[in-house]
Design a protein around this motif. Structure first.
Motif, PDB file in Angstrom:
ATOM      1  N   LEU A 260       0.810  -1.218   0.000  1.00  0.00           N
ATOM      2  CA  LEU A 260       0.000   0.000   0.000  1.00  0.00           C
ATOM      3  C   LEU A 260       0.848   1.274   0.000  1.00  0.00           C
ATOM      4  O   LEU A 260       0.470   2.280  -0.613  1.00  0.00           O
ATOM      5  CB  LEU A 260      -0.931  -0.003   1.216  1.00  0.00           C
ATOM      6  CG  LEU A 260      -2.010  -1.090   1.239  1.00  0.00           C
ATOM      7  CD1 LEU A 260      -2.684  -1.145   2.602  1.00  0.00           C
ATOM      8  CD2 LEU A 260      -3.051  -0.829   0.143  1.00  0.00           C
ATOM      9  N   GLU A 261       1.985   1.242   0.678  1.00  0.00           N
ATOM     10  CA  GLU A 261       2.794   2.451   0.849  1.00  0.00           C
ATOM     11  C   GLU A 261       3.983   2.535  -0.108  1.00  0.00           C
ATOM     12  O   GLU A 261       4.731   3.511  -0.065  1.00  0.00           O
ATOM     13  CB  GLU A 261       3.318   2.521   2.300  1.00  0.00           C
ATOM     14  CG  GLU A 261       2.242   2.663   3.352  1.00  0.00           C
ATOM     15  CD  GLU A 261       1.548   4.022   3.294  1.00  0.00           C
ATOM     16  OE1 GLU A 261       2.230   5.038   2.998  1.00  0.00           O
ATOM     17  OE2 GLU A 261       0.328   4.065   3.520  1.00  0.00           O
ATOM     18  N   TRP A 262       4.167   1.553  -0.983  1.00  0.00           N
ATOM     19  CA  TRP A 262       5.385   1.451  -1.801  1.00  0.00           C
ATOM     20  C   TRP A 262       5.673   2.732  -2.591  1.00  0.00           C
ATOM     21  O   TRP A 262       6.815   3.191  -2.660  1.00  0.00           O
ATOM     22  CB  TRP A 262       5.272   0.267  -2.751  1.00  0.00           C
ATOM     23  CG  TRP A 262       6.585  -0.146  -3.362  1.00  0.00           C
ATOM     24  CD1 TRP A 262       7.089   0.225  -4.568  1.00  0.00           C
ATOM     25  CD2 TRP A 262       7.556  -1.008  -2.761  1.00  0.00           C
ATOM     26  NE1 TRP A 262       8.315  -0.357  -4.774  1.00  0.00           N
ATOM     27  CE2 TRP A 262       8.624  -1.121  -3.677  1.00  0.00           C
ATOM     28  CE3 TRP A 262       7.622  -1.693  -1.553  1.00  0.00           C
ATOM     29  CZ2 TRP A 262       9.752  -1.900  -3.419  1.00  0.00           C
ATOM     30  CZ3 TRP A 262       8.742  -2.474  -1.290  1.00  0.00           C
ATOM     31  CH2 TRP A 262       9.794  -2.566  -2.211  1.00  0.00           C
ATOM     32  N   ASN A 263       4.644   3.328  -3.159  1.00  0.00           N
ATOM     33  CA  ASN A 263       4.842   4.524  -3.994  1.00  0.00           C
ATOM     34  C   ASN A 263       4.302   5.798  -3.338  1.00  0.00           C
ATOM     35  O   ASN A 263       4.171   6.823  -4.017  1.00  0.00           O
ATOM     36  CB  ASN A 263       4.172   4.323  -5.352  1.00  0.00           C
ATOM     37  CG  ASN A 263       4.817   3.192  -6.145  1.00  0.00           C
ATOM     38  OD1 ASN A 263       6.046   3.108  -6.234  1.00  0.00           O
ATOM     39  ND2 ASN A 263       3.990   2.329  -6.722  1.00  0.00           N
ATOM     40  N   ASN A 264       3.998   5.726  -2.055  1.00  0.00           N
ATOM     41  CA  ASN A 264       3.479   6.904  -1.356  1.00  0.00           C
ATOM     42  C   ASN A 264       4.619   7.892  -1.115  1.00  0.00           C
ATOM     43  O   ASN A 264       5.554   7.595  -0.368  1.00  0.00           O
ATOM     44  CB  ASN A 264       2.854   6.484  -0.015  1.00  0.00           C
ATOM     45  CG  ASN A 264       2.217   7.646   0.725  1.00  0.00           C
ATOM     46  OD1 ASN A 264       2.311   8.801   0.308  1.00  0.00           O
ATOM     47  ND2 ASN A 264       1.572   7.338   1.840  1.00  0.00           N
ATOM     48  N   ALA A 266       4.858  10.388   0.707  1.00  0.00           N
ATOM     49  CA  ALA A 266       4.963  10.876   2.084  1.00  0.00           C
ATOM     50  C   ALA A 266       5.590   9.854   3.027  1.00  0.00           C
ATOM     51  O   ALA A 266       5.927  10.191   4.169  1.00  0.00           O
ATOM     52  CB  ALA A 266       3.582  11.269   2.602  1.00  0.00           C
ATOM     53  N   THR A 267       5.763   8.602   2.565  1.00  0.00           N
ATOM     54  CA  THR A 267       6.320   7.567   3.439  1.00  0.00           C
ATOM     55  C   THR A 267       7.444   6.788   2.761  1.00  0.00           C
ATOM     56  O   THR A 267       8.603   7.157   2.834  1.00  0.00           O
ATOM     57  CB  THR A 267       5.203   6.602   3.910  1.00  0.00           C
ATOM     58  OG1 THR A 267       4.516   6.088   2.754  1.00  0.00           O
ATOM     59  CG2 THR A 267       4.196   7.307   4.804  1.00  0.00           C
ATOM     60  N   LEU A 268       7.100   5.710   2.054  1.00  0.00           N
ATOM     61  CA  LEU A 268       8.126   4.833   1.483  1.00  0.00           C
ATOM     62  C   LEU A 268       8.551   5.215   0.074  1.00  0.00           C
ATOM     63  O   LEU A 268       9.602   4.754  -0.402  1.00  0.00           O
ATOM     64  CB  LEU A 268       7.609   3.380   1.455  1.00  0.00           C
ATOM     65  CG  LEU A 268       7.178   2.761   2.783  1.00  0.00           C
ATOM     66  CD1 LEU A 268       6.757   1.307   2.569  1.00  0.00           C
ATOM     67  CD2 LEU A 268       8.284   2.847   3.823  1.00  0.00           C
ATOM     68  N   GLY A 269       7.764   6.031  -0.620  1.00  0.00           N
ATOM     69  CA  GLY A 269       8.003   6.346  -2.024  1.00  0.00           C
ATOM     70  C   GLY A 269       9.427   6.749  -2.384  1.00  0.00           C
ATOM     71  O   GLY A 269      10.029   6.175  -3.306  1.00  0.00           O
ATOM     72  N   PRO A 270      10.042   7.699  -1.675  1.00  0.00           N
ATOM     73  CA  PRO A 270      11.375   8.179  -2.072  1.00  0.00           C
ATOM     74  C   PRO A 270      12.525   7.230  -1.693  1.00  0.00           C
ATOM     75  O   PRO A 270      13.672   7.489  -2.080  1.00  0.00           O
ATOM     76  CB  PRO A 270      11.509   9.505  -1.295  1.00  0.00           C
ATOM     77  CG  PRO A 270      10.143   9.835  -0.801  1.00  0.00           C
ATOM     78  CD  PRO A 270       9.454   8.530  -0.629  1.00  0.00           C
TER      79      PRO A 270
END
Length: 457
Positions: A260-264, A266-270
């Protein structure tokens, strides 16, 4: 047990926790506990003392800047008391002074720990040794890392090491940094030891003891040492449920949050892929136990919050410092449903049959906890301006004694602070202890009504 014969053991446990919370509230409200030299408002002191004693980690104030050394020491002691168990400490003192444990203390300790162990003296000393061993293990790592990499003065490095070692093993989630562990997210020499300590503590003292004893037997021939005990070839059902359940939640939670957060952004994206995987693992373990976070919780997607809510609801193992309904309860509930779907009559787990009393207890725990969550959510929705997602997240965090904040805690009104304090106390004592401590007497029917089957489903 009748009220005429004295208080029920669970009532004394609830009273003991309340007493230590009130003592902590008094100490934290004193001017000598703050950096400003001013008294802390009663409800803020009460909230912090409750959060520490129930090993939750929520705080309406900035733990790093509001409290001074005295305040931090009080919080650490409350965490240690809450993690070990107040009655456990009292029983341990009785052992040291008298060399034995009274029947009353046996009842109190088993009520508080949720354990039916016959050797209370052995149980308490095992718990104490395990706590100090893992806290010492983490303290060494943190102390030298703070001292060498972050150039802390030795006394600051020691103080921060001790505080976070106590907080991590007791699954409290308190940190001396406003952003929890986000500042150390890329430092494996801090994050990994904290992760390992938290995870081990979450499997519960009985499982840790069994793992230790079996490891000793395995290592004895290699070390040319003879052990004077034997163990069954098959692991206990409690350990099997705890370890397999922990593994399923770890893998499932990691996959769900990572996906769910892989490309977010604000969290894991960068982050690079290896950091994404590790942060996903960290984010899957902490909601079940400690409440530390290495990514910004407020930046997570609502779907990730829902996954986190489920992990906080389940929690860790029984007879541990973790909260939630516990892994054992969740597994028993799953097998009750599985048995009913298959049309079988007896609930079996791993070639063992569960007694009906345990099945009723699991259903009671889940039902009572669910009603408390629903009731608290409705009250907070009516009395605060926050969204339903935020309220649900905080309620699950408080009842699960996790300590993750949805952005509500710092700006809640006084009524909400008091309600969340009650939720944290409920989560630490457990629905069964709360229910039995409220019940003043037990009644036994000397007759049975005729059976009738209403329509359900």
């Amino acid at each position: 047990m009748s009220s005429r014969k004295g208080l029920h053991p669970t009532q004394i446990v609830a009273g003991a926790f309340t007493a230590i919370i009130l003592l902590g509230t008094f100490l934290l409200s004193l001017p000598i506990a703050t950096n400003s030299g001013k008294m802390t408002p009663f409800l803020d002191a009460l909230f912090t003392a409750t959060s520490a004693t129930t090993v939750t980690g929520l705080s309406t104030l900035n733990v790093e800047t509001h409290w001074n050394l005295f305040g931090h020491v009080v919080i650490a002691l409350l965490i240690q008391f809450g993690g070990f168990g107040i009655v456990g400490f009292a029983s341990l003192v009785a052992i040291l002074l008298e060399g034995k444990v009274s029947l009353k203390n046996r009842l109190l300790t088993t009520s508080e720990a949720g354990s039916n162990a016959s050797n209370i003296k052995g149980l308490l000393f095992n718990v104490l040794k395990i706590m100090f061993f893992f806290q010492g293990f983490l303290l060494i790592f943190l102390f030298f890392r703070f001292l060498t990499e972050y150039q802390y003065e030795w006394n600051k490095a020691l103080a921060h090491g001790v505080f976070h070692a106590i907080s991590a093993f007791n699954n409290a989630g308190f940190a001396l940094y406003a952003d929890s562990m986000i500042g150390f997210a890329r430092d494996p020499w801090i994050i990994v030891p904290i992760f390992i300590t938290v995870f081990i503590a979450s499997v519960g003292f009985p499982t840790i003891v069994e793992m230790r004893d079996r490891l000793r037997l395995k290592m004895a021939p290699l070390l040319r040492r003879k052990e004077n005990y034997k163990m069954p070839e098959q692991w206990s059902l409690n350990s099997r449920i705890t370890l397999w359940g922990s593994l399923v939640l770890l893998v499932g939670g990691t996959f769900a949050i990572g996906f769910l957060e892989w490309n977010n952004p604000a969290t894991l994206g960068p982050l690079p892929w290896w950091d994404k995987i590790f942060d996903s693992i960290f984010a899957a373990v902490m909601p079940r136990t400690a409440g530390f976070n290495s990514v910004d919780v407020l930046g997570m997607l609502p779907s990730s919050w829902l996954v986190t809510d489920i992990l906080m609801f389940i929690g860790g193992a029984s007879v541990s410092t973790a909260g939630g309904i516990k892994i054992g309860t969740a597994v028993v509930l799953f097998y009750i449903v599985y048995t009913e779907v298959r049309g079988e009559t007896a609930v079996n787990i791993g070639n063992r049959r569960l007694p009906r009393s345990m099945q009723r207890q699991a259903l009671t725990i889940v039902t009572v906890t669910t009603f408390v969550i629903i009731g608290a959510t409705m009250l907070l929705r009516l009395t605060t301006p926050f969204s339903l997602d935020q309220i649900l997240f905080l309620v699950f965090s408080a009842v699960g004694t996790v300590g993750l904040d949805s952005g509500m805690v710092a700006t809640m009104n006084d009524g909400a602070k008091f309600l969340v304090s009650l939720l944290m106390l409920f989560g630490r004592l457990g629905p069964i202890v709360v229910a039995t401590s409220i019940a003043l007497r037990r009644t036994r029917r000397h007759f049975e009504y005729p059976k009738e089957r209403p329509l359900i489903g």
